[in-house]
Design an enzyme around this catalytic site. Sequence first.
Site, PDB file in Angstrom:
ATOM      1  N   ASP A   9       0.872  -1.161   0.000  1.00 16.80           N
ATOM      2  CA  ASP A   9       0.000   0.000   0.000  1.00 16.80           C
ATOM      3  C   ASP A   9       0.921   1.225   0.000  1.00 16.80           C
ATOM      4  O   ASP A   9       2.111   1.111   0.304  1.00 16.80           O
ATOM      5  CB  ASP A   9      -0.863  -0.049   1.275  1.00 16.80           C
ATOM      6  CG  ASP A   9      -1.650   1.218   1.480  1.00 16.80           C
ATOM      7  OD1 ASP A   9      -2.324   1.669   0.537  1.00 16.80           O
ATOM      8  OD2 ASP A   9      -1.593   1.785   2.605  1.00 16.80           O
ATOM      9  N   LEU A  10       0.372   2.381  -0.347  1.00 19.25           N
ATOM     10  CA  LEU A  10       1.208   3.591  -0.418  1.00 19.25           C
ATOM     11  C   LEU A  10       1.053   4.482   0.822  1.00 19.25           C
ATOM     12  O   LEU A  10       1.971   4.603   1.643  1.00 19.25           O
ATOM     13  CB  LEU A  10       0.831   4.372  -1.686  1.00 19.25           C
ATOM     14  CG  LEU A  10       1.488   5.741  -1.857  1.00 19.25           C
ATOM     15  CD1 LEU A  10       2.992   5.624  -2.002  1.00 19.25           C
ATOM     16  CD2 LEU A  10       0.885   6.445  -3.086  1.00 19.25           C
ATOM     17  N   ASP A  11      -0.144   5.109   0.944  1.00 17.24           N
ATOM     18  CA  ASP A  11      -0.372   6.103   1.998  1.00 17.24           C
ATOM     19  C   ASP A  11      -0.274   5.454   3.378  1.00 17.24           C
ATOM     20  O   ASP A  11      -1.049   4.562   3.702  1.00 17.24           O
ATOM     21  CB  ASP A  11      -1.773   6.725   1.844  1.00 17.24           C
ATOM     22  CG  ASP A  11      -1.932   7.503   0.539  1.00 17.24           C
ATOM     23  OD1 ASP A  11      -1.030   8.284   0.206  1.00 17.24           O
ATOM     24  OD2 ASP A  11      -2.963   7.323  -0.134  1.00 17.24           O
ATOM     25  N   THR A  17       1.745  10.289   3.993  1.00 16.25           N
ATOM     26  CA  THR A  17       0.578  11.007   3.460  1.00 16.25           C
ATOM     27  C   THR A  17      -0.728  10.736   4.218  1.00 16.25           C
ATOM     28  O   THR A  17      -1.666  11.521   4.089  1.00 16.25           O
ATOM     29  CB  THR A  17       0.361  10.652   1.977  1.00 16.25           C
ATOM     30  OG1 THR A  17       0.584   9.255   1.848  1.00 16.25           O
ATOM     31  CG2 THR A  17       1.277  11.424   1.062  1.00 16.25           C
ATOM     32  N   LYS A  45      -8.935   4.907   6.579  1.00 19.13           N
ATOM     33  CA  LYS A  45      -7.663   4.603   5.933  1.00 19.13           C
ATOM     34  C   LYS A  45      -7.909   3.507   4.895  1.00 19.13           C
ATOM     35  O   LYS A  45      -8.561   2.507   5.186  1.00 19.13           O
ATOM     36  CB  LYS A  45      -6.629   4.129   6.962  1.00 19.13           C
ATOM     37  CG  LYS A  45      -6.065   5.271   7.782  1.00 19.13           C
ATOM     38  CD  LYS A  45      -4.943   4.768   8.667  1.00 19.13           C
ATOM     39  CE  LYS A  45      -4.404   5.886   9.530  1.00 19.13           C
ATOM     40  NZ  LYS A  45      -3.485   5.377  10.556  1.00 19.13           N
ATOM     41  N   SER A 114      -2.797   0.729  -4.406  1.00 21.28           N
ATOM     42  CA  SER A 114      -3.235   1.915  -3.670  1.00 21.28           C
ATOM     43  C   SER A 114      -4.676   2.281  -3.991  1.00 21.28           C
ATOM     44  O   SER A 114      -5.111   2.164  -5.136  1.00 21.28           O
ATOM     45  CB  SER A 114      -2.331   3.105  -4.028  1.00 21.28           C
ATOM     46  OG  SER A 114      -2.830   4.289  -3.445  1.00 21.28           O
ATOM     47  N   ALA A 115      -5.376   2.746  -2.957  1.00 18.43           N
ATOM     48  CA  ALA A 115      -6.755   3.209  -3.135  1.00 18.43           C
ATOM     49  C   ALA A 115      -6.804   4.653  -3.600  1.00 18.43           C
ATOM     50  O   ALA A 115      -7.879   5.218  -3.788  1.00 18.43           O
ATOM     51  CB  ALA A 115      -7.513   3.078  -1.818  1.00 18.43           C
ATOM     52  N   LYS A 145     -10.926  -1.118  -1.716  1.00 23.24           N
ATOM     53  CA  LYS A 145     -10.693  -1.876  -0.480  1.00 23.24           C
ATOM     54  C   LYS A 145     -11.856  -1.632   0.468  1.00 23.24           C
ATOM     55  O   LYS A 145     -12.334  -0.501   0.526  1.00 23.24           O
ATOM     56  CB  LYS A 145      -9.386  -1.406   0.184  1.00 23.24           C
ATOM     57  CG  LYS A 145      -8.148  -1.550  -0.695  1.00 23.24           C
ATOM     58  CD  LYS A 145      -6.948  -0.836  -0.069  1.00 23.24           C
ATOM     59  CE  LYS A 145      -5.775  -0.801  -1.032  1.00 23.24           C
ATOM     60  NZ  LYS A 145      -4.606  -0.087  -0.499  1.00 23.24           N
ATOM     61  N   GLU A 169       0.080  -3.375   4.528  1.00 24.75           N
ATOM     62  CA  GLU A 169      -0.994  -2.372   4.689  1.00 24.75           C
ATOM     63  C   GLU A 169      -1.008  -1.716   6.064  1.00 24.75           C
ATOM     64  O   GLU A 169      -0.688  -2.368   7.059  1.00 24.75           O
ATOM     65  CB  GLU A 169      -2.344  -3.085   4.549  1.00 24.75           C
ATOM     66  CG  GLU A 169      -2.973  -3.038   3.190  1.00 24.75           C
ATOM     67  CD  GLU A 169      -3.530  -1.666   2.816  1.00 24.75           C
ATOM     68  OE1 GLU A 169      -3.562  -0.765   3.675  1.00 24.75           O
ATOM     69  OE2 GLU A 169      -3.923  -1.503   1.665  1.00 24.75           O
ATOM     70  N   ASP A 170      -1.451  -0.458   6.111  1.00 21.91           N
ATOM     71  CA  ASP A 170      -1.628   0.212   7.404  1.00 21.91           C
ATOM     72  C   ASP A 170      -3.104   0.365   7.752  1.00 21.91           C
ATOM     73  O   ASP A 170      -3.432   0.952   8.790  1.00 21.91           O
ATOM     74  CB  ASP A 170      -0.990   1.611   7.404  1.00 21.91           C
ATOM     75  CG  ASP A 170      -1.734   2.587   6.516  1.00 21.91           C
ATOM     76  OD1 ASP A 170      -2.179   2.173   5.426  1.00 21.91           O
ATOM     77  OD2 ASP A 170      -1.900   3.759   6.914  1.00 21.91           O
TER      78      ASP A 170
HETATM   79  C1  BG6 Z   1      -5.960   5.763   0.462  1.00 24.06           C
HETATM   80  C2  BG6 Z   1      -5.959   6.515   1.766  1.00 24.06           C
HETATM   81  O1  BG6 Z   1      -4.672   5.327   0.159  1.00 24.06           O
HETATM   82  O2  BG6 Z   1      -6.425   6.603  -0.605  1.00 24.06           O
HETATM   83  C3  BG6 Z   1      -7.306   7.142   2.036  1.00 24.06           C
HETATM   84  O3  BG6 Z   1      -5.630   5.607   2.796  1.00 24.06           O
HETATM   85  C4  BG6 Z   1      -7.727   8.004   0.842  1.00 24.06           C
HETATM   86  O4  BG6 Z   1      -7.220   7.926   3.196  1.00 24.06           O
HETATM   87  C5  BG6 Z   1      -7.739   7.130  -0.408  1.00 24.06           C
HETATM   88  O5  BG6 Z   1      -9.027   8.550   1.049  1.00 24.06           O
HETATM   89  C6  BG6 Z   1      -8.160   7.891  -1.649  1.00 24.06           C
HETATM   90  O6  BG6 Z   1      -7.177   8.822  -1.989  1.00 24.06           O
HETATM   91  P1  BG6 Z   1      -7.329   9.906  -3.121  1.00 24.06           P
HETATM   92  O7  BG6 Z   1      -5.928  10.456  -3.247  1.00 24.06           O
HETATM   93  O8  BG6 Z   1      -7.769   9.206  -4.372  1.00 24.06           O
HETATM   94  O9  BG6 Z   1      -8.328  10.899  -2.678  1.00 24.06           O
HETATM   95 MG    MG Z   2      -2.661   3.172   3.641  1.00 23.63          MG
END
Ligand code: BG6
Ligand code: MG
Length: 215
Positions: A9-11, A17, A45, A114-115, A145, A169-170
Amino acid sequence: MNCRAVIFDLDGVLTDTAIYHFYAWKALADELGIAFTEHDNEQLKGVDRLGSLRWILHQGGLTLSAAEETRLMQQKNAHYLALIDHITADNLYPGVQPLFAQLNHSGIKIGLASASKNAAFVVERLGIAAQFDYIADANNVVNSKPDPEVFLLAAKGLGVPPEHCIGVEDALAGIEAINRAGMKAIGIGDAKVLSGALKVYPDVAAVTLTDLLNL
Ligand code: BG6
Ligand code: MG
């Protein structure tokens, strides 16, 4: 398990972030007069943009039109992008580069699931885009997710069956997605929160290749 790929996962896993997503949602919730705490944010998250907005609106007992939802998502994203405008390779969490180097050295593929729709921008800024063998993000999937789609897409793109993949993942939603994809789940954060993970580490710097190979 014969580990052939690790899908990150990224964020909140590779960079900090997650806190900026929280700040931007919190500002929006404040404006709408809806209570939103860091504890609430744990539920969000890994949850995509629309899902997160609707979760907050639901907390406030609000249902809005699609046009109004779009406007609020644009507002939150503009704020989020302003908050992450300064990020560089210095924002990569410690331990990421050494772990990536070890994985490379062992012939284990590296994927991203990543989401976020901003994932490509963020990995570019972090200077790690070229190190992924495959990147799957919210722009390429229909179901977010905890649906396993983004992890399964990453595994397919890497050419590795899910049972030979480890996901990192976090987020609660992310751990569920990894488990539903039939992969082994590693959590980054609090073991009490990420109860569905096989192992939980405080940060990615604590994850060793030996641990992954022995999972
Ligand atoms: C996920 C984050 O990676 O991305 C969430 O954990 C975030 O907090 C989601 O809402 C969507 O991100 P974005 O950048 O498409 O608004
Ligand atoms: Mg994350």
